[in-house]
Structure formats: structure tokens, C-alpha cells
Motif scaffolding. Structure first.
Motif, PDB file in Angstrom:
ATOM      1  N   VAL A 120     -26.572  20.834  18.700  1.00  0.00           N
ATOM      2  CA  VAL A 120     -27.143  19.482  18.677  1.00  0.00           C
ATOM      3  C   VAL A 120     -28.293  19.461  19.676  1.00  0.00           C
ATOM      4  N   ALA A 121     -29.509  19.261  19.165  1.00  0.00           N
ATOM      5  CA  ALA A 121     -30.680  19.254  20.046  1.00  0.00           C
ATOM      6  C   ALA A 121     -30.727  17.997  20.897  1.00  0.00           C
ATOM      7  N   GLY A 122     -30.175  16.899  20.379  1.00  0.00           N
ATOM      8  CA  GLY A 122     -30.096  15.656  21.139  1.00  0.00           C
ATOM      9  C   GLY A 122     -28.780  15.573  21.893  1.00  0.00           C
ATOM     10  N   LYS A 123     -28.180  14.390  21.910  1.00  0.00           N
ATOM     11  CA  LYS A 123     -26.937  14.169  22.650  1.00  0.00           C
ATOM     12  C   LYS A 123     -25.764  13.968  21.697  1.00  0.00           C
ATOM     13  N   VAL A 124     -24.593  14.417  22.152  1.00  0.00           N
ATOM     14  CA  VAL A 124     -23.348  14.169  21.437  1.00  0.00           C
ATOM     15  C   VAL A 124     -22.672  12.968  22.071  1.00  0.00           C
ATOM     16  N   ASN A 125     -22.472  11.930  21.284  1.00  0.00           N
ATOM     17  CA  ASN A 125     -21.774  10.725  21.729  1.00  0.00           C
ATOM     18  C   ASN A 125     -20.524  10.566  20.861  1.00  0.00           C
ATOM     19  N   ALA A 126     -19.362  10.574  21.485  1.00  0.00           N
ATOM     20  CA  ALA A 126     -18.104  10.469  20.748  1.00  0.00           C
ATOM     21  C   ALA A 126     -17.017  10.056  21.714  1.00  0.00           C
ATOM     22  N   ARG A 127     -15.887   9.677  21.165  1.00  0.00           N
ATOM     23  CA  ARG A 127     -14.769   9.400  22.054  1.00  0.00           C
ATOM     24  C   ARG A 127     -14.270  10.707  22.679  1.00  0.00           C
ATOM     25  N   ALA A 128     -14.232  11.776  21.868  1.00  0.00           N
ATOM     26  CA  ALA A 128     -13.818  13.072  22.390  1.00  0.00           C
ATOM     27  C   ALA A 128     -14.598  14.176  21.691  1.00  0.00           C
ATOM     28  N   LEU A 129     -15.035  15.147  22.455  1.00  0.00           N
ATOM     29  CA  LEU A 129     -15.672  16.354  21.942  1.00  0.00           C
ATOM     30  C   LEU A 129     -14.785  17.533  22.307  1.00  0.00           C
ATOM     31  N   VAL A 130     -14.340  18.271  21.292  1.00  0.00           N
ATOM     32  CA  VAL A 130     -13.482  19.431  21.505  1.00  0.00           C
ATOM     33  C   VAL A 130     -14.149  20.629  20.841  1.00  0.00           C
ATOM     34  N   LEU A 131     -14.409  21.668  21.614  1.00  0.00           N
ATOM     35  CA  LEU A 131     -14.984  22.903  21.098  1.00  0.00           C
ATOM     36  C   LEU A 131     -14.050  24.043  21.468  1.00  0.00           C
ATOM     37  N   GLU A 142     -22.399  10.039  25.768  1.00  0.00           N
ATOM     38  CA  GLU A 142     -21.249   9.248  26.202  1.00  0.00           C
ATOM     39  C   GLU A 142     -19.977   9.835  25.594  1.00  0.00           C
ATOM     40  N   LEU A 143     -19.111  10.343  26.459  1.00  0.00           N
ATOM     41  CA  LEU A 143     -17.858  10.967  26.036  1.00  0.00           C
ATOM     42  C   LEU A 143     -16.739  10.519  26.960  1.00  0.00           C
ATOM     43  N   GLU A 144     -15.598  10.145  26.377  1.00  0.00           N
ATOM     44  CA  GLU A 144     -14.418   9.871  27.200  1.00  0.00           C
ATOM     45  C   GLU A 144     -13.738  11.171  27.604  1.00  0.00           C
ATOM     46  N   ALA A 145     -13.786  12.157  26.725  1.00  0.00           N
ATOM     47  CA  ALA A 145     -13.162  13.445  27.015  1.00  0.00           C
ATOM     48  C   ALA A 145     -14.002  14.541  26.383  1.00  0.00           C
ATOM     49  N   GLU A 146     -14.083  15.668  27.081  1.00  0.00           N
ATOM     50  CA  GLU A 146     -14.853  16.816  26.598  1.00  0.00           C
ATOM     51  C   GLU A 146     -14.106  18.083  26.986  1.00  0.00           C
ATOM     52  N   ILE A 147     -13.813  18.920  26.007  1.00  0.00           N
ATOM     53  CA  ILE A 147     -13.200  20.210  26.267  1.00  0.00           C
ATOM     54  C   ILE A 147     -14.203  21.279  25.889  1.00  0.00           C
ATOM     55  N   ASP A 148     -14.606  22.037  26.871  1.00  0.00           N
ATOM     56  CA  ASP A 148     -15.617  23.070  26.697  1.00  0.00           C
ATOM     57  C   ASP A 148     -15.071  24.239  25.884  1.00  0.00           C
ATOM     58  N   SER A 149     -15.966  24.927  25.179  1.00  0.00           N
ATOM     59  CA  SER A 149     -15.550  25.980  24.268  1.00  0.00           C
ATOM     60  C   SER A 149     -14.982  27.201  24.976  1.00  0.00           C
ATOM     61  N   TYR A 150     -15.601  27.615  26.077  1.00  0.00           N
ATOM     62  CA  TYR A 150     -15.232  28.902  26.656  1.00  0.00           C
ATOM     63  C   TYR A 150     -14.682  28.827  28.077  1.00  0.00           C
ATOM     64  N   ALA A 151     -14.928  27.749  28.795  1.00  0.00           N
ATOM     65  CA  ALA A 151     -14.427  27.651  30.168  1.00  0.00           C
ATOM     66  C   ALA A 151     -13.842  26.270  30.429  1.00  0.00           C
ATOM     67  N   PRO A 152     -12.862  25.854  29.618  1.00  0.00           N
ATOM     68  CA  PRO A 152     -12.277  24.526  29.829  1.00  0.00           C
ATOM     69  C   PRO A 152     -11.500  24.470  31.135  1.00  0.00           C
ATOM     70  N   THR A 153     -11.514  23.311  31.755  1.00  0.00           N
ATOM     71  CA  THR A 153     -10.798  23.114  33.013  1.00  0.00           C
ATOM     72  C   THR A 153      -9.534  22.284  32.777  1.00  0.00           C
ATOM     73  N   LYS A 154      -8.649  22.285  33.758  1.00  0.00           N
ATOM     74  CA  LYS A 154      -7.447  21.459  33.659  1.00  0.00           C
ATOM     75  C   LYS A 154      -7.804  19.981  33.590  1.00  0.00           C
ATOM     76  N   ASP A 155      -8.856  19.586  34.308  1.00  0.00           N
ATOM     77  CA  ASP A 155      -9.286  18.180  34.258  1.00  0.00           C
ATOM     78  C   ASP A 155      -9.735  17.791  32.844  1.00  0.00           C
ATOM     79  N   GLN A 156     -10.405  18.711  32.161  1.00  0.00           N
ATOM     80  CA  GLN A 156     -10.816  18.423  30.788  1.00  0.00           C
ATOM     81  C   GLN A 156      -9.594  18.274  29.883  1.00  0.00           C
ATOM     82  N   PHE A 157      -8.631  19.163  30.030  1.00  0.00           N
ATOM     83  CA  PHE A 157      -7.416  19.068  29.224  1.00  0.00           C
ATOM     84  C   PHE A 157      -6.660  17.772  29.522  1.00  0.00           C
ATOM     85  N   ARG A 158      -6.610  17.378  30.792  1.00  0.00           N
ATOM     86  CA  ARG A 158      -5.904  16.135  31.154  1.00  0.00           C
ATOM     87  C   ARG A 158      -6.599  14.920  30.556  1.00  0.00           C
ATOM     88  N   ALA A 159      -7.941  14.882  30.620  1.00  0.00           N
ATOM     89  CA  ALA A 159      -8.677  13.736  30.078  1.00  0.00           C
ATOM     90  C   ALA A 159      -8.434  13.596  28.587  1.00  0.00           C
TER      91      ALA A 159
END
Length: 207
Positions: A120-131, A142-159
Motif C-alpha cells: 500500500v503506497a498510501g496509508k492502511v486504516n482499519a480496526r486491525a491489520l494482521v500480516l 489509524e489502527l487499533e491493533a497491528e501485528i507485524d509480519s516478521y517481528a511481532p511483539t507481545k504488545d502487538q499480540f495483546r492489543a
């Protein structure tokens, strides 16, 4: 559920992808240059009135608006290039997605599997983005929760766990019956898809 192949008469066969390649960047150009992929073109904005199965390779020369969810791995693996904005209720993607503008979703955007790309060349706006194991390039909106594709953190999983229903996690429904929360992990791609197709909620409460 509408299949884009059933709308194929609305699209032009794209015999020369060079002009599209000039407008996009990143790994999606490898797919556009692949002569074995039959790309189709929709000139101008494309409005889809219901849930859609993208089962073709499609370029939308404008915005794409889906009044429902978009799934690109139901009857065949789909690839999508949107040269404007992509607006959906939810998006689950096994195939490739490229958006030149912004991606806006009311609910979840879930990209899964590493043989294809999410860009996505622009911005991703969603309630949750999971890769999950997905080659991805994007800008965070604008995201309430974001889980990164390759280096997710515990904080991301908790959110994510704080807003998703427990039924999206492997073993989550059983743990919920015993008064326990799901383990910190990715929500299951297959369970997310199943609940979308069954019309069941993904989130614990409305936005």
C-alpha cells in the motif's frame, strides 16, 4: 458472494501492462510483467455491491469500493492492483494486493502467505491489520491493533487479543469456556475467513 470472473465482461483484457508498471512500484511489477498471467483492466472507479471473491488478476484504474468483505482465495488466487483508494469492510488476502492510494477498512485487513505480496503506497486504516508471513510494504494510518509480519511483539499480540473475539484463536473458544483468554499468538487466518463467510463478528464490541 460475487466472483469477479462472473463480471469479466465488464473488464478489458490488458495486453500491454507497461503503462501500469510505470504507475506502481515494488514487487507487484514482477506479476504485471509475467506473460503467463492474464490481467484485466477496469477503467475508472469500481463499486462492488456485496462480498466479493477476487478470482482473477485485475487492475482498477481508479478507486475500488466493496460493500462487504473481499477474499482473494476462495475459488482461485486473485491479484489486485488499485491505482486509487481501496475501500472495503474487511479484506483477507492470500494473493497479491497493491494499492496506489489509501486502504480503508471498517474491520480487519489480514494478509497471509509469503508467495504473494501486500503493498500500500498510501496509508492502511482499519480496526486491525494482521500480516502473517507476508511480504509487505505499507504506511500505518489509524489502527487499533497491528501485528507485524516478521517481528511481532507481545504488545502487538495483546492489543489484537483485546479487540478480537476468542473464537479467532486456535483453542481460543475452549479456553474462553474455562474463563481463560487466548494465548498470545496470531489470530487464525482460516478462522477469520470462516467467521467472515458465516457472517459472524470478529470483534468483541462495535467500533
Amino acid at each position: 458472494m460475487l466472483t469477479l470472473s462472473s463480471w469479466r465482461a465488464r473488464f478489458d483484457r490488458l495486453t500491454d501492462t507497461s503503462k501500469v508498471v510505470e504507475q506502481v512500484a515494488g514487487s507487484i511489477t514482477n506479476y504485471l510483467d509475467d506473460k503467463d498471467i492474464g490481467w484485466y483492466l477496469h477503467p475508472g472507479d469500481l463499486i462492488v455491491p456485496e462480498n466479493v471473491d477476487n478470482d482473477i488478476a485485475l487492475v482498477v484504474d481508479g478507486d475500488m469500493i466493496v460493500h462487504g468483505f473481499l477474499d482473494d482465495h476462495v475459488t482461485d488466487i486473485g491479484m489486485l492492483v488499485v491505482l486509487g483508494d481501496l475501500i472495503v469492510r474487511d479484506l483477507v488476502s492470500w494473493g497479491s494486493v497493491y494499492v496506489a492510494g489509501d486502504l480503508r477498512a471498517e474491520g480487519v485487513v489480514y494478509g497471509y502467505y509469503n508467495d504473494f505480496t501486500f503493498e500500500v503506497a498510501g496509508k492502511v486504516n482499519a480496526r486491525a491489520l494482521v500480516l502473517s508471513d507476508k511480504d509487505s510494504t505499507y504506511h500505518t494510518g489509524e489502527l487499533e491493533a497491528e501485528i507485524d509480519s516478521y517481528a511481532p511483539t507481545k504488545d502487538q499480540f495483546r492489543a489484537a487479543r483485546d479487540i478480537f473475539v476468542p473464537e479467532l484463536y486456535d483453542g481460543g473458544a475452549k479456553r474462553a469456556r474455562h474463563g481463560k483468554r487466548p494465548k498470545l499468538a496470531y489470530p487464525s487466518y482460516n478462522l477469520v475467513r470462516r467467521r467472515l463467510h458465516d457472517g459472524l463478528p470478529l470483534f468483541q464490541s462495535p467500533r
